[in-house]
Motif scaffolding. Structure first.
Motif, PDB file in Angstrom:
ATOM      1  N   ARG A 621       0.812  -1.113   0.070  1.00 52.00           N
ATOM      2  CA  ARG A 621      -0.183   0.030   0.123  1.00 52.00           C
ATOM      3  C   ARG A 621       0.930   1.381  -0.106  1.00 52.00           C
ATOM      4  O   ARG A 621       0.628   2.091  -0.802  1.00 52.00           O
ATOM      5  CB  ARG A 621      -0.801  -0.086   1.259  1.00 52.00           C
ATOM      6  N   LEU A 622       1.980   1.204   0.836  1.00 55.97           N
ATOM      7  CA  LEU A 622       2.939   2.127   0.907  1.00 55.97           C
ATOM      8  C   LEU A 622       4.282   1.703   1.089  1.00 55.97           C
ATOM      9  O   LEU A 622       4.354   0.666   1.982  1.00 55.97           O
ATOM     10  CB  LEU A 622       2.518   3.546   1.973  1.00 55.97           C
ATOM     11  N   SER A 623       5.299   2.611   0.797  1.00 56.79           N
ATOM     12  CA  SER A 623       6.599   2.113   1.016  1.00 56.79           C
ATOM     13  C   SER A 623       7.506   3.384   1.156  1.00 56.79           C
ATOM     14  O   SER A 623       7.277   4.375   0.615  1.00 56.79           O
ATOM     15  CB  SER A 623       6.915   1.191  -0.175  1.00 56.79           C
ATOM     16  N   SER A 626       9.077   4.451  -2.763  1.00 58.64           N
ATOM     17  CA  SER A 626       7.821   4.937  -3.510  1.00 58.64           C
ATOM     18  C   SER A 626       7.826   4.046  -4.945  1.00 58.64           C
ATOM     19  O   SER A 626       6.725   3.794  -5.488  1.00 58.64           O
ATOM     20  CB  SER A 626       7.643   6.234  -3.983  1.00 58.64           C
ATOM     21  N   LYS A 629       5.471   1.063  -4.505  1.00 52.82           N
ATOM     22  CA  LYS A 629       4.026   1.296  -3.996  1.00 52.82           C
ATOM     23  C   LYS A 629       3.020   0.501  -5.240  1.00 52.82           C
ATOM     24  O   LYS A 629       3.033   0.985  -6.288  1.00 52.82           O
ATOM     25  CB  LYS A 629       3.971   2.827  -4.310  1.00 52.82           C
TER      26      LYS A 629
END
Length: 685
Positions: A621-623, A626, A629
């Protein structure tokens, strides 16, 4: 006489032969036609009701018609075919109203307590002198904060926390206040403050401010009156006899100032020593005096009337001292007493956290509660207890039926100098395990009195620490500049006695790569701008897809939108020297967030071994990187670099907090369950 009688008889005969109209006249021309006296339409039997006639009407021959007199209407209304539908509709209406009332009561009964404004989003702590200079004098001010409110809202912040701006000499920057009801000219005027409060509220934000009740400046009018023994002010401070000969003072006991050496200072005007926990320019107030407590309550009321939404009460553990003045015990009993000059060389059993201190805070809380009756106008109270043990810190939450602080500010993450999975895990679980049931946690990764995150841990940990901050349960608190990874400023050159380390973290905010980093258009700044401002600033990071600022905005927005993060359970899965793994989950939702943070060297994790029912592939979902992602990762082999963090998402019905072997590892502060059918939260978990 005979003639009049004849007229009456004639009239009576005419009335007996007169019948009511059976309906509305459809055509007035019909009335003009002569009717046949022998026709059925003109016969008495065809009439429905005689006005004065004695005969009973034939109801079987009569049908309902428009314009019926009430006698006819009442006759038909009593018939079953008309009465029963009417009664059915009446009781259906009554039943519907009762059902609606019952449903409303049930929804209210099963609804969980709504989160208050200080719980729903991040707080943003601002040191006003270093945020934005609006008048080119090199010092940040209140107008500067107002100019940057749009930026603050872009971070999805809900509460602005402004540290001390009272009129003060700013000695050691612990804010010995000279006037609690005035703004220091460096920061502006009272009108500037009122405009700032209005602007903050117009943006839908809340405002909390610092309040330092323990001490004042020696320039304060109270102290000047006290040293001259003027009226009630005589005992507003802690005075005691002491020996003073040839410029040498022998204090009443061995109590030490936080900054070292004796906490007693001789005053030549009063010819006594006064007590100060901090610098000699900051005498401690005497909280054993009820008049002092009343004065401070009135000051709190003054700022509440100005529209302030809450306070951070600073240095509260120092509010009371023991009256007996006995010496405090040395840490090293063999040390020569005359050489004990550092604060850490004594156990401060008589000068901190004394009996009655919590009662004072509770009285402040009770008074502030009188201003919290309006919906949406709850007044927040937080306490600063930096340096206390976890057990003592938890006491500020109050008792089960006696409210104290909404939460004590949690600075334990700011004390980490060498991050590791285990050290981060211990800080998190220590707070959650010790926190009283039903209370609300909070987290800080930087602050006024600690080195900035970048300088303390390293730039590679900025993103991962912000991901940690914004995915933990409770209220995240961001110190200005941490969202872009600002570091400490260069060591300043001031001719004052203070802790230099507390200045390093007050570096001016870096807005752009122009002169003075956009902080000031003046010729100088009160502190040196950090040398990395050309690359570490707001304007540059706005345009970079992989910047710390972009990740912070994405994380804070996700937190605002996702019940899993704002109301969900926290279950820790694993910690070791490198990584921390935990989930955020909510009853009624078949989705889970899995947070994986690596504080050590590059390593590979097998999530399948940790969570048996996790799918083989899960979504990122998020990292902190980026580029990852939106992609999927193999849960049997996830490789993480140092300082890398992932926020994973997957579908499951087997929530960890339902599993027996995980219950001791799961925590929730304000329990709620989600109904996907009604799209509401409820408490029937």
């Amino acid at each position: 006489m005979a003639e009049e009688k004849s007229k009456r008889d004639s009239t009576g005969t005419s009335m007996k032969e007169c019948f009511t109209n059976n309906g509305f006249v459809q055509n007035e021309d019909i009335l003009e036609k002569d009717q046949d006296p022998g026709s059925p339409a003109n016969s008495p039997q065809h009439s429905t009701l005689s006005i004065l006639g004695p005969e009973e009407p034939d109801w079987k021959a009569i049908q309902p018609y428009a314009g019926m007199p009430k006698e006819v209407l009442f006759h038909f209304s009593r018939q079953a075919r008309y009465r029963l539908p009417r009664e059915v509709l009446f009781w259906l209406t009554v039943a519907s109203v009762l059902v609606l009332i019952g449903v409303t009561i049930a929804i209210i009964a099963i609804s969980p307590k709504c989160l208050d404004w200080w719980q729903v989003g991040p707080m943003y702590q601002i040191y006003p002198r270093s945020f934005k200079d609006s008048n080119q004098d090199g010092n940040g001010d209140l107008k500067g904060i107002q100019d940057k409110l749009d930026y603050i809202t872009s971070l999805n912040i809900k509460t602005v926390w402004i540290t001390s701006f009272y009129k003060s000499p700013l000695k050691d920057f612990r804010h010995g206040v000279e006037d609690f009801r005035d703004i220091d000219p460096i920061f502006g005027t009272m009108k500037d403050f009122e405009n700032l409060v209005a602007a903050i509220h117009d943006k839908g934000l809340k405002l909390i401010i610092d309040f330092i009740p323990n001490h004042t400046s020696d320039k304060h009018a109270w102290f000047q009156r006290s040293r001259n023994r003027t009226g009630k002010y005589t005992d507003y401070y802690i005075w005691h006899d002491c020996l003073h000969e040839n410029g040498t003072t022998i204090p009443p006991n061995n109590w030490l100032s936080v900054y070292g050496n004796s906490s007693w200072h001789f005053d030549e005007v009063r010819n006594q020593c006064y007590f100060h926990q901090f610098t000699k320019e900051q005498p401690d107030l005497n909280f054993h005096n009820p008049d002092v407590q009343k004065e401070l309550e009135e000051i709190i009321q003054f700022w509440l009337a100005k529209g302030v939404d809450g306070f951070s009460f600073e240095a509260v553990k120092f509010l009371l001292e023991a009256k007996h003045l006995r010496d405090e015990v040395q840490v090293n009993e063999t040390q020569i007493p005359d050489t004990v000059t550092h604060y850490s060389e004594l156990y401060h059993d008589f000068t901190t956290t004394q009996v009655g201190m919590h009662d004072i805070i509770r009285s402040f809380r009770q008074m502030m509660g009188q201003y919290s009756s309006e919906p949406g106008r709850y007044r927040f109270l937080g306490t600063e207890a930096y340096g206390d043990s976890i057990d003592r810190t938890m006491l500020y939450y109050g008792l089960p039926f006696i409210q104290e602080a909404d939460f004590p500010f949690n600075d334990f993450l700011t004390r980490l100098d060498t991050p590791s999975g285990n050290s981060v895990f211990e800080v998190i679980t220590s707070w959650m395990e010790h926190m009283p049931e039903g209370k609300w946690p909070n987290w800080m990764i930087g602050g006024l009195d600690s080195a900035r995150l970048t300088s303390r841990l390293g730039r590679e940990y900025v993103n991962i620490m912000n991901m940690l901050l914004l995915t933990l349960p409770g209220t995240p608190i961001t110190y200005y500049g941490e969202e872009i990874g600002m570091g400490n400023t260069a060591a300043p050159d001031f001719n004052e006695s203070y802790n230099v380390d507390t200045l390093l973290s007050k570096s001016p905010m870096q807005w752009d790569n122009s002169s003075n980093a956009g902080f000031s258009e003046g010729n100088y700044t009160w502190l040196t701008i950090s040398s990395d401002y050309h690359t570490v600033n707001v304007d540059v990071q706005k345009t970079q897809s992989m910047s710390a600022l972009k990740l912070y905005q994405e994380l804070s927005l996700l937190r605002a939108d996702e019940l899993l993060l704002s109301r969900g359970w926290f279950c820790y899965v694993r910690s070791d020297g490198h990584s921390v793994v935990y989930t955020r989950e909510l009853d009624g939702m078949d989705r889970v967030f899995l947070v994986v943070l690596n504080f050590g060297e590059s390593s590979q994790l097998n999530l399948k071994e940790m969570i048996s029912n996790i799918p083989s592939k899960v979504r990122i979902r998020l990292s902190t990187n980026s580029a990852n992602k939106g992609s999927e990762v193999d849960t049997q082999a996830i490789t993480l670099e140092q300082g890398e963090g992932l926020l994973l998402e997957y579908d499951t019905k087997a929530l960890l907090h339902h599993q027996t072997d995980s219950r001791g590892r799961c925590f929730v502060s304000s329990r709620a369950c989600y109904s996907s059918v009604l799209d509401i939260l409820h408490s029937l978990c």
